[in-house]
Design a protein around this motif. Structure first.
Motif, PDB file in Angstrom:
ATOM      1  N   PHE A  15       0.851  -1.190   0.000  1.00  0.00           N
ATOM      2  CA  PHE A  15       0.000   0.000   0.000  1.00  0.00           C
ATOM      3  C   PHE A  15       0.883   1.234   0.000  1.00  0.00           C
ATOM      4  O   PHE A  15       1.993   1.201   0.529  1.00  0.00           O
ATOM      5  N   ASP A  16       0.368   2.321  -0.570  1.00  0.00           N
ATOM      6  CA  ASP A  16       1.110   3.570  -0.439  1.00  0.00           C
ATOM      7  C   ASP A  16       0.808   4.167   0.929  1.00  0.00           C
ATOM      8  O   ASP A  16       0.011   3.615   1.703  1.00  0.00           O
ATOM      9  N   ALA A  17       1.425   5.290   1.247  1.00  0.00           N
ATOM     10  CA  ALA A  17       1.304   5.893   2.578  1.00  0.00           C
ATOM     11  C   ALA A  17      -0.102   6.376   2.900  1.00  0.00           C
ATOM     12  O   ALA A  17      -0.418   6.635   4.062  1.00  0.00           O
ATOM     13  N   SER A  18      -0.970   6.470   1.885  1.00  0.00           N
ATOM     14  CA  SER A  18      -2.358   6.886   2.137  1.00  0.00           C
ATOM     15  C   SER A  18      -3.318   5.705   2.171  1.00  0.00           C
ATOM     16  O   SER A  18      -4.526   5.884   2.287  1.00  0.00           O
ATOM     17  N   GLY A  19      -2.771   4.467   2.070  1.00  0.00           N
ATOM     18  CA  GLY A  19      -3.610   3.275   2.175  1.00  0.00           C
ATOM     19  C   GLY A  19      -4.145   2.753   0.858  1.00  0.00           C
ATOM     20  O   GLY A  19      -4.956   1.833   0.840  1.00  0.00           O
ATOM     21  N   GLN A  20      -3.678   3.301  -0.263  1.00  0.00           N
ATOM     22  CA  GLN A  20      -4.107   2.809  -1.575  1.00  0.00           C
ATOM     23  C   GLN A  20      -3.247   1.608  -1.972  1.00  0.00           C
ATOM     24  O   GLN A  20      -2.018   1.654  -1.871  1.00  0.00           O
ATOM     25  N   ARG A  21      -3.907   0.553  -2.427  1.00  0.00           N
ATOM     26  CA  ARG A  21      -3.204  -0.662  -2.814  1.00  0.00           C
ATOM     27  C   ARG A  21      -2.347  -0.393  -4.051  1.00  0.00           C
ATOM     28  O   ARG A  21      -2.814   0.137  -5.037  1.00  0.00           O
ATOM     29  N   ARG A  22      -1.073  -0.806  -3.980  1.00  0.00           N
ATOM     30  CA  ARG A  22      -0.158  -0.686  -5.117  1.00  0.00           C
ATOM     31  C   ARG A  22      -0.091  -1.988  -5.903  1.00  0.00           C
ATOM     32  O   ARG A  22      -0.132  -1.991  -7.110  1.00  0.00           O
ATOM     33  N   TRP A  23       0.068  -3.099  -5.188  1.00  0.00           N
ATOM     34  CA  TRP A  23       0.157  -4.400  -5.833  1.00  0.00           C
ATOM     35  C   TRP A  23      -0.094  -5.494  -4.817  1.00  0.00           C
ATOM     36  O   TRP A  23      -0.088  -5.250  -3.616  1.00  0.00           O
ATOM     37  N   GLN A  24      -0.300  -6.706  -5.341  1.00  0.00           N
ATOM     38  CA  GLN A  24      -0.483  -7.872  -4.486  1.00  0.00           C
ATOM     39  C   GLN A  24       0.124  -9.093  -5.169  1.00  0.00           C
ATOM     40  O   GLN A  24      -0.070  -9.303  -6.362  1.00  0.00           O
ATOM     41  N   VAL A  25       0.885  -9.879  -4.404  1.00  0.00           N
ATOM     42  CA  VAL A  25       1.489 -11.126  -4.868  1.00  0.00           C
ATOM     43  C   VAL A  25       0.814 -12.248  -4.097  1.00  0.00           C
ATOM     44  O   VAL A  25       0.570 -12.124  -2.897  1.00  0.00           O
ATOM     45  N   THR A  26       0.522 -13.342  -4.775  1.00  0.00           N
ATOM     46  CA  THR A  26      -0.084 -14.492  -4.118  1.00  0.00           C
ATOM     47  C   THR A  26       0.934 -15.619  -4.012  1.00  0.00           C
ATOM     48  O   THR A  26       1.529 -16.017  -5.016  1.00  0.00           O
ATOM     49  N   THR A  27       1.149 -16.104  -2.779  1.00  0.00           N
ATOM     50  CA  THR A  27       1.984 -17.275  -2.555  1.00  0.00           C
ATOM     51  C   THR A  27       1.056 -18.474  -2.446  1.00  0.00           C
ATOM     52  O   THR A  27      -0.149 -18.346  -2.604  1.00  0.00           O
ATOM     53  N   GLY A  28       1.595 -19.640  -2.123  1.00  0.00           N
ATOM     54  CA  GLY A  28       0.784 -20.844  -2.074  1.00  0.00           C
ATOM     55  C   GLY A  28       0.101 -21.123  -0.750  1.00  0.00           C
ATOM     56  O   GLY A  28      -0.639 -22.100  -0.645  1.00  0.00           O
ATOM     57  N   ALA A  29       0.319 -20.271   0.279  1.00  0.00           N
ATOM     58  CA  ALA A  29      -0.283 -20.515   1.596  1.00  0.00           C
ATOM     59  C   ALA A  29      -0.144 -19.252   2.456  1.00  0.00           C
ATOM     60  O   ALA A  29       0.386 -18.240   1.993  1.00  0.00           O
ATOM     61  N   ASP A  30      -0.597 -19.346   3.711  1.00  0.00           N
ATOM     62  CA  ASP A  30      -0.560 -18.201   4.635  1.00  0.00           C
ATOM     63  C   ASP A  30       0.803 -17.523   4.645  1.00  0.00           C
ATOM     64  O   ASP A  30       1.832 -18.193   4.574  1.00  0.00           O
ATOM     65  N   VAL A  31       0.789 -16.208   4.780  1.00  0.00           N
ATOM     66  CA  VAL A  31       2.014 -15.428   4.983  1.00  0.00           C
ATOM     67  C   VAL A  31       1.892 -14.819   6.374  1.00  0.00           C
ATOM     68  O   VAL A  31       1.211 -13.818   6.565  1.00  0.00           O
ATOM     69  N   ARG A  32       2.516 -15.461   7.350  1.00  0.00           N
ATOM     70  CA  ARG A  32       2.430 -15.008   8.740  1.00  0.00           C
ATOM     71  C   ARG A  32       3.660 -14.232   9.181  1.00  0.00           C
ATOM     72  O   ARG A  32       3.649 -13.587  10.216  1.00  0.00           O
ATOM     73  N   ALA A  33       4.718 -14.311   8.412  1.00  0.00           N
ATOM     74  CA  ALA A  33       5.957 -13.601   8.733  1.00  0.00           C
ATOM     75  C   ALA A  33       5.822 -12.126   8.352  1.00  0.00           C
ATOM     76  O   ALA A  33       5.112 -11.776   7.414  1.00  0.00           O
TER      77      ALA A  33
END
Length: 175
Positions: A53-71
């Protein structure tokens, strides 16, 4: 202050406690947000997404992995975003959201990565190893600690790496 909630929202709160903005993640998140030098905010979620997200909360991009990202993602000085996933991989993502590399481990990666000044990535896995990777995703070394490594490695001022394992042991080794 930035934090994610179980309702799948990334919240930004001003110093006075008022809400600056809320942004939808798409799923709950156990990940903490990381902030790049340019103000980009990067966070993982429980549907396997890494979202910026940019500093105003607008989504820039999204990557999908194969499972939860908890780190919690780590951001290198060159802008590379490094984050582990429950799909047993550590990802190197460019600042524009392009996946540069993926390094397979033998277990889920819930440990947040740490990056030293030389550009070495240190990250634990539930396969009992701490991995040392280059910023290009190549394996430099790995250390078998005999127990799941969910803890985030600490990079001590003397250059040593300190990390705990799920059995309560604490290990220290030189890079």
């Amino acid at each position: 202050v930035l934090f994610a909630s179980v309702d799948g929202v990334l919240h930004a709160v001003r110093r006075d406690g008022s809400v600056a903005w809320d942004a939808t993640l798409g799923a709950s998140s156990d990940s903490g947000p990381a902030i790049a030098d340019d103000g980009t905010i990067v966070i993982g979620d429980d549907l396997g997404h890494v979202t910026a997200f940019d500093a105003s909360g607008q989504r820039r991009w999204q990557v999908t992995t194969g499972a939860d990202v908890r780190a919690t993602p780590a951001i290198a000085s060159d802008g590379t975003i490094v984050v582990g996933s429950d799909d047993r991989n550590v990802y190197g993502i460019a600042p524009d959201g392009t996946v540069r590399w993926r390094h397979a481990t033998g277990g889920r990666v819930r440990s947040s990565a740490r990056i030293d000044a030389a550009g070495h990535v240190y990250v634990g896995s539930q396969d009992d190893f701490v991995y040392v990777l280059g910023l290009d995703g190549t394996l430099v070394s790995r250390h078998n600690l005999g127990q799941n490594v969910d803890a985030t490695p600490l990079l001590a001022s003397d250059g040593r790496v300190v990390v705990g394992t799920d059995d309560g042991s604490l290990y220290s080794f030189s890079p």
